[in-house]
Design a protein around this motif. Structure first.
Motif, PDB file in Angstrom:
ATOM      1  N   MET A 180       0.832  -1.203   0.000  1.00  0.00           N
ATOM      2  CA  MET A 180       0.000   0.000   0.000  1.00  0.00           C
ATOM      3  C   MET A 180       0.870   1.258   0.000  1.00  0.00           C
ATOM      4  O   MET A 180       0.622   2.212  -0.760  1.00  0.00           O
ATOM      5  CB  MET A 180      -0.915  -0.008   1.221  1.00  0.00           C
ATOM      6  N   LEU A 181       1.895   1.290   0.842  1.00  0.00           N
ATOM      7  CA  LEU A 181       2.770   2.456   0.891  1.00  0.00           C
ATOM      8  C   LEU A 181       3.492   2.672  -0.432  1.00  0.00           C
ATOM      9  O   LEU A 181       3.567   3.796  -0.947  1.00  0.00           O
ATOM     10  CB  LEU A 181       3.796   2.288   2.014  1.00  0.00           C
ATOM     11  N   ILE A 182       4.029   1.598  -0.990  1.00  0.00           N
ATOM     12  CA  ILE A 182       4.805   1.712  -2.227  1.00  0.00           C
ATOM     13  C   ILE A 182       3.939   2.225  -3.364  1.00  0.00           C
ATOM     14  O   ILE A 182       4.347   3.113  -4.132  1.00  0.00           O
ATOM     15  CB  ILE A 182       5.435   0.357  -2.582  1.00  0.00           C
ATOM     16  N   THR A 183       2.749   1.686  -3.499  1.00  0.00           N
ATOM     17  CA  THR A 183       1.911   2.045  -4.647  1.00  0.00           C
ATOM     18  C   THR A 183       1.287   3.431  -4.501  1.00  0.00           C
ATOM     19  O   THR A 183       1.283   4.212  -5.460  1.00  0.00           O
ATOM     20  CB  THR A 183       0.813   0.993  -4.840  1.00  0.00           C
ATOM     21  N   THR A 184       0.770   3.759  -3.321  1.00  0.00           N
ATOM     22  CA  THR A 184       0.120   5.065  -3.166  1.00  0.00           C
ATOM     23  C   THR A 184       1.131   6.206  -3.291  1.00  0.00           C
ATOM     24  O   THR A 184       0.913   7.161  -4.052  1.00  0.00           O
ATOM     25  CB  THR A 184      -0.601   5.144  -1.808  1.00  0.00           C
ATOM     26  N   VAL A 185       2.228   6.105  -2.563  1.00  0.00           N
ATOM     27  CA  VAL A 185       3.250   7.147  -2.672  1.00  0.00           C
ATOM     28  C   VAL A 185       3.873   7.138  -4.062  1.00  0.00           C
ATOM     29  O   VAL A 185       4.149   8.201  -4.640  1.00  0.00           O
ATOM     30  CB  VAL A 185       4.322   6.959  -1.591  1.00  0.00           C
ATOM     31  N   GLY A 186       4.079   5.947  -4.633  1.00  0.00           N
ATOM     32  CA  GLY A 186       4.681   5.858  -5.960  1.00  0.00           C
ATOM     33  C   GLY A 186       3.844   6.528  -7.029  1.00  0.00           C
ATOM     34  O   GLY A 186       4.380   7.231  -7.900  1.00  0.00           O
ATOM     35  N   ILE A 187       2.539   6.350  -6.990  1.00  0.00           N
ATOM     36  CA  ILE A 187       1.668   6.977  -7.988  1.00  0.00           C
ATOM     37  C   ILE A 187       1.725   8.495  -7.867  1.00  0.00           C
ATOM     38  O   ILE A 187       1.842   9.221  -8.876  1.00  0.00           O
ATOM     39  CB  ILE A 187       0.223   6.465  -7.828  1.00  0.00           C
ATOM     40  N   LEU A 188       1.653   9.001  -6.656  1.00  0.00           N
ATOM     41  CA  LEU A 188       1.697  10.453  -6.456  1.00  0.00           C
ATOM     42  C   LEU A 188       3.037  11.027  -6.902  1.00  0.00           C
ATOM     43  O   LEU A 188       3.092  12.108  -7.500  1.00  0.00           O
ATOM     44  CB  LEU A 188       1.433  10.779  -4.990  1.00  0.00           C
ATOM     45  N   VAL A 189       4.119  10.311  -6.645  1.00  0.00           N
ATOM     46  CA  VAL A 189       5.439  10.786  -7.062  1.00  0.00           C
ATOM     47  C   VAL A 189       5.553  10.772  -8.589  1.00  0.00           C
ATOM     48  O   VAL A 189       6.143  11.691  -9.186  1.00  0.00           O
ATOM     49  CB  VAL A 189       6.542   9.933  -6.412  1.00  0.00           C
ATOM     50  N   LEU A 190       4.992   9.776  -9.246  1.00  0.00           N
ATOM     51  CA  LEU A 190       5.035   9.730 -10.711  1.00  0.00           C
ATOM     52  C   LEU A 190       4.237  10.872 -11.325  1.00  0.00           C
ATOM     53  O   LEU A 190       4.660  11.485 -12.310  1.00  0.00           O
ATOM     54  CB  LEU A 190       4.513   8.384 -11.205  1.00  0.00           C
ATOM     55  N   ILE A 191       3.070  11.170 -10.764  1.00  0.00           N
ATOM     56  CA  ILE A 191       2.283  12.308 -11.254  1.00  0.00           C
ATOM     57  C   ILE A 191       3.070  13.602 -11.067  1.00  0.00           C
ATOM     58  O   ILE A 191       3.126  14.459 -11.963  1.00  0.00           O
ATOM     59  CB  ILE A 191       0.928  12.374 -10.525  1.00  0.00           C
ATOM     60  N   TYR A 192       3.669  13.746  -9.912  1.00  0.00           N
ATOM     61  CA  TYR A 192       4.479  14.924  -9.610  1.00  0.00           C
ATOM     62  C   TYR A 192       5.674  15.021 -10.564  1.00  0.00           C
ATOM     63  O   TYR A 192       6.015  16.105 -11.045  1.00  0.00           O
ATOM     64  CB  TYR A 192       4.938  14.802  -8.161  1.00  0.00           C
ATOM     65  N   SER A 193       6.299  13.884 -10.853  1.00  0.00           N
ATOM     66  CA  SER A 193       7.510  13.874 -11.668  1.00  0.00           C
ATOM     67  C   SER A 193       7.233  14.232 -13.118  1.00  0.00           C
ATOM     68  O   SER A 193       8.138  14.719 -13.815  1.00  0.00           O
ATOM     69  CB  SER A 193       8.173  12.490 -11.609  1.00  0.00           C
ATOM     70  N   ASP A 194       6.026  13.992 -13.602  1.00  0.00           N
ATOM     71  CA  ASP A 194       5.710  14.308 -14.994  1.00  0.00           C
ATOM     72  C   ASP A 194       5.951  15.778 -15.284  1.00  0.00           C
ATOM     73  O   ASP A 194       6.407  16.137 -16.372  1.00  0.00           O
ATOM     74  CB  ASP A 194       4.256  13.935 -15.286  1.00  0.00           C
TER      75      ASP A 194
END
Length: 749
Positions: free
Chosen positions: A98-112
């Motif tokens: 849960m931590l990896i996926t939720t934070v990972g998705i938000l970081v990917l959106i931010y990184s775009d």
């Protein structure tokens, strides 16, 4: 429900197609792939979103049924050896996924948006997706050898991501430092795995726990050897989670892009060490010396990380030392056997620290939009200040993350940190005093970061357009008289001349040049201001919506994720199980008995009042030292008396300066390692080089030289005459016979 667990093997493999397709596209269709590079963010986010939905479903099943599922299949079979691979779904796995996926998705959106103008955009998303695969594979592993494989893949990805801007020497050095430091811990981890395989003959967790427990209970194994193997396993977690003494790589790892810091240095990779200790806690808990070692390393790291964060000027390095300190709290809780509170703090800290890192990235991104502003200056908090009016959303989100990390209710970290602090009183009063003192230091240095970044004056240094003069741009003071809600258009330009006399330019009002704004690519966050048509300046401004959206989502997590572990109801037997306790029910019964020791709300509120008071004291001290309200209080007599102590002040200044230097120079630990280890290795390399060149090569060269001279001398003997050869031959034979004859006579008298 059974069908969901059967398909859980797809969790680590779903993000894998993205780096494979990016690599194939760059190899086969490089031009088209680079031209369509922004499209690759969508499959990265989409595939990780599927994993997140799957992880949420598994977590709901775990909360409702407390069901543990393991599936393995044979990889190699032999009469004496068998290696099995598989996946294990339990509460710890579901929490980490849960931590990896939720934070990972938000970081990917931010990184775009954050990486949109970087030439390595495709490489960045390929690395990030492969890192997600490695981390998900790590948390779903069912045995030690499988954990080690993904452990090394995670380390490789961190090396690539930290050194993402490898053309910058600091980034190249930082990734090498992280790689080498983690190799020390990983080598210990490998030795520990092999040692326990030699003891038990198995890599599987269940077999390992049962066999070691029985061997220790029946006194059938050497306790010293078991303790050594367990310490080697713990060494891997020490390096990966930046615990003392292998913490030195973490602050330098901030040379990578900020989204990387938010993902791998806040929520995932550094949490891998916490995951490993939590996974192996049933093994460690039967070895008392290891539990004491874990708690000792934890409390040292808690205090060291907090003190090293006090004087840092780089905003990301300050947050990095904060991460180190908070991970120390988790290690301390695990060393005390408080399994639930450690994982609770892991959850709350992950979202709060991701919010802080992404908030710092938004600040850095805004500062880098200033014309002539170098990346090195954009992370220096001393050169910031007064950003409240320019980046209000970032400021509010960063403030909430700061308050959460300080332990202010009802934000997330308050609930988890308070549990750890209360548990330390039952474990050791000395550890409790250090942990509570560190809570005050945490509030101090976090509010120092916030105040230096957002409050006060806009204290940034610019270069004029021609690049020949340094000037400073100050906004109207937010604390002086006459300050308004909007930044006034008349701006003062202070010309610095070796800290001597200064003067101000004209106070005329200037407007931004629309043509210059268009020439800068139409980026809406750039505001160019012309001064006398000679110098070009820009104000920092708020980031785009795609960067603000993850911040707002993380704000919601920071506000409400703490309710997972709040004890809403108490009864005479203790407190009712909250959501987190139900989630961790399979493990909590024998690993975390202290979670049920609370007797009621009165006891809870009494402990909370103490921790909140310490946090507020740290906030007040930081505000007194760093918030520009000191001049308004200076008229009071006791403040003047405090400042004008007299002859004793010089002594206090020396002490404070020594403490400041100790903190700013990282407690001189890096210098010690450089001298003792790096210097010693270089001396050893020089000695080895001398031995190789002078001794080994000298012997070889001496043989060649001797052969040369012998051959050179012999060639003059050969004249081509057989009579000369016969004469020489008979002469040598005659000499040998004479020598033998005289020796015979001497022996026979």
């Amino acid at each position: 429900m059974e069908q969901i667990y059967q398909y859980a093997w797809i969790i680590p493999f779903l993000p894998l197609p993205v780096p494979m397709l990016i690599g194939a596209g760059l190899l086969l269709f490089p031009i088209a792939t680079k031209n369509l590079r922004r499209m690759w963010a969508f499959p990265s986010i989409f595939l990780l979103s599927i994993v997140m939905i799957f992880s949420i479903n598994l977590s709901i099943q775990q909360i409702n049924s407390s069901y543990i599922y393991q599936y393995v299949w044979s990889w190699t079979l032999d009469s004496d050896f068998s290696l099995e691979f598989g996946y294990l779904i339990d509460p710890l796995t579901s929490i980490m996924s849960m931590l990896i996926t939720t934070v990972g998705i938000l970081v990917l959106i931010y990184s775009d948006n954050y990486m949109a103008h970087d030439q390595g955009y495709l490489r960045f998303f390929a690395y990030m997706s492969f890192f997600s695969t490695s981390m998900l594979g790590l948390v779903t592993s069912s045995n030690l050898i499988q954990i080690y494989i993904f452990w090394e893949l995670v380390g490789m990805c961190s090396y690539l991501l930290i050194g993402f801007w490898f053309t910058r020497p600091p980034a190249a050095i930082a990734c090498q430092k992280a790689f080498i430091t983690n190799r020390v811990g990983d080598f210990g981890l490998l030795l520990g795995i092999l040692g326990f395989y030699w003891i038990t003959g198995s890599f599987e967790f269940r077999d390992l726990f049962e066999i070691v427990n029985n061997l220790i209970y029946n006194n059938q194994v050497n306790s010293t050897f078991v303790t050594l193997c367990a310490a080697l396993l713990f060494a891997g977690a020490v390096a990966k989670s930046a615990q003392f003494p292998l913490h030195v790589w973490l602050p330098d790892a901030m040379e990578g892009p900020t989204p990387i810091s938010a993902l791998i240095h806040a929520a995932t990779m550094v949490a891998a060490g916490i995951f490993l200790v939590a996974r192996l806690l049933p093994l460690f808990i039967v070895i008392p010396y290891i539990m004491k070692l874990i708690s000792l390393i934890g409390i040292i790291t808690v205090l060291l990380g907090a003190t090293l964060a006090l004087a840092q000027k780089d905003i990301k390095r300050g947050l990095a030392y904060s991460t180190m300190s908070q991970l120390g709290y988790m290690i301390l809780a695990l060393g005390m056997g408080s399994y639930r509170s450690a994982l609770f703090h892991l959850i709350t800290h992950a979202y709060s620290k991701a919010l802080l890192f992404l908030g710092s990235g938004s600040v850095i991104h805004s500062m880098e939009t200033i014309v002539g502003y170098s990346p090195n200056k954009s992370q220096n908090m001393v050169l910031m200040g007064g950003l409240t009016k320019h980046v209000p959303i970032t400021k509010i989100s960063f403030l909430l993350g700061t308050l959460s990390l300080c332990g202010i209710p009802p934000l997330a970290c308050f609930w988890s940190k308070d549990e750890i602090l209360n548990a330390t009183w039952l474990y050791s009063p000395i550890f409790a005093i250090l942990a509570w003192a560190t809570a005050g230091l945490t509030a101090f240095y976090m509010f120092r970061i916030y105040l230096l970044t957002f409050e006060g004056h806009l204290n940034v240094h610019f270069q004029n357009y021609s690049g020949d003069k340094n000037v400073s741009l100050y906004s109207i003071s937010l604390w002086g008289k006459g300050c308004s809600k909007r930044i006034k258009k008349n701006v003062r330009l202070l010309k610095m001349n070796n800290n001597e006399s200064s003067f101000f330019f004209s106070k005329k009002t200037y407007r931004s040049d629309e043509n210059v704004r268009k020439n800068m690519g139409g980026r809406p966050f750039i505001n160019i201001v012309h001064f006398d048509k000679k110098n070009v300046f820009s104000y920092p401004s708020e980031s785009d919506n795609t960067m603000l959206f993850p911040l707002l989502i993380l704000v919601l997590f920071t506000l409400f994720i703490g309710f997972l572990g709040i004890p809403f109801n108490f009864n005479q037997e203790g407190r009712d199980l909250d959501i987190l306790s139900k989630w961790l029910a399979p493990s909590i019964n024998f690993l975390d008995q202290k979670a049920k020791d609370s007797t009621g709300w009165y006891e809870f509120l009494k402990d909370a009042t103490f921790s909140i008071s310490i946090a507020y004291f740290g906030i007040f001290l930081a505000s007194f030292l760093y918030k520009p309200i000191y001049s308004s209080f200076k008229k009071f007599y006791f403040i003047n008396l405090f400042v004008k102590i007299g002859s004793k002040r010089s002594r206090w200044d020396k002490i404070i300066n020594a403490l400041y230097d100790w903190s700013y120079n990282r407690a001189y630990i890096d210098a010690f390692y450089t001298t003792c280890f790096t210097g010693a290795i270089r001396v050893l390399a020089q000695l080895t080089n001398f031995f190789d060149r002078q001794v080994i090569d000298g012997i070889t060269n001496a043989v060649g030289v001797i052969s040369f001279f012998v051959g050179e001398g012999i060639k003059y003997v050969g004249g081509g005459r057989i009579s000369s050869y016969l004469f020489l031959y008979f002469s040598c034979v005659s000499i040998c016979l004479l020598v033998y004859y005289f020796q015979f006579l001497s022996q026979n008298g």
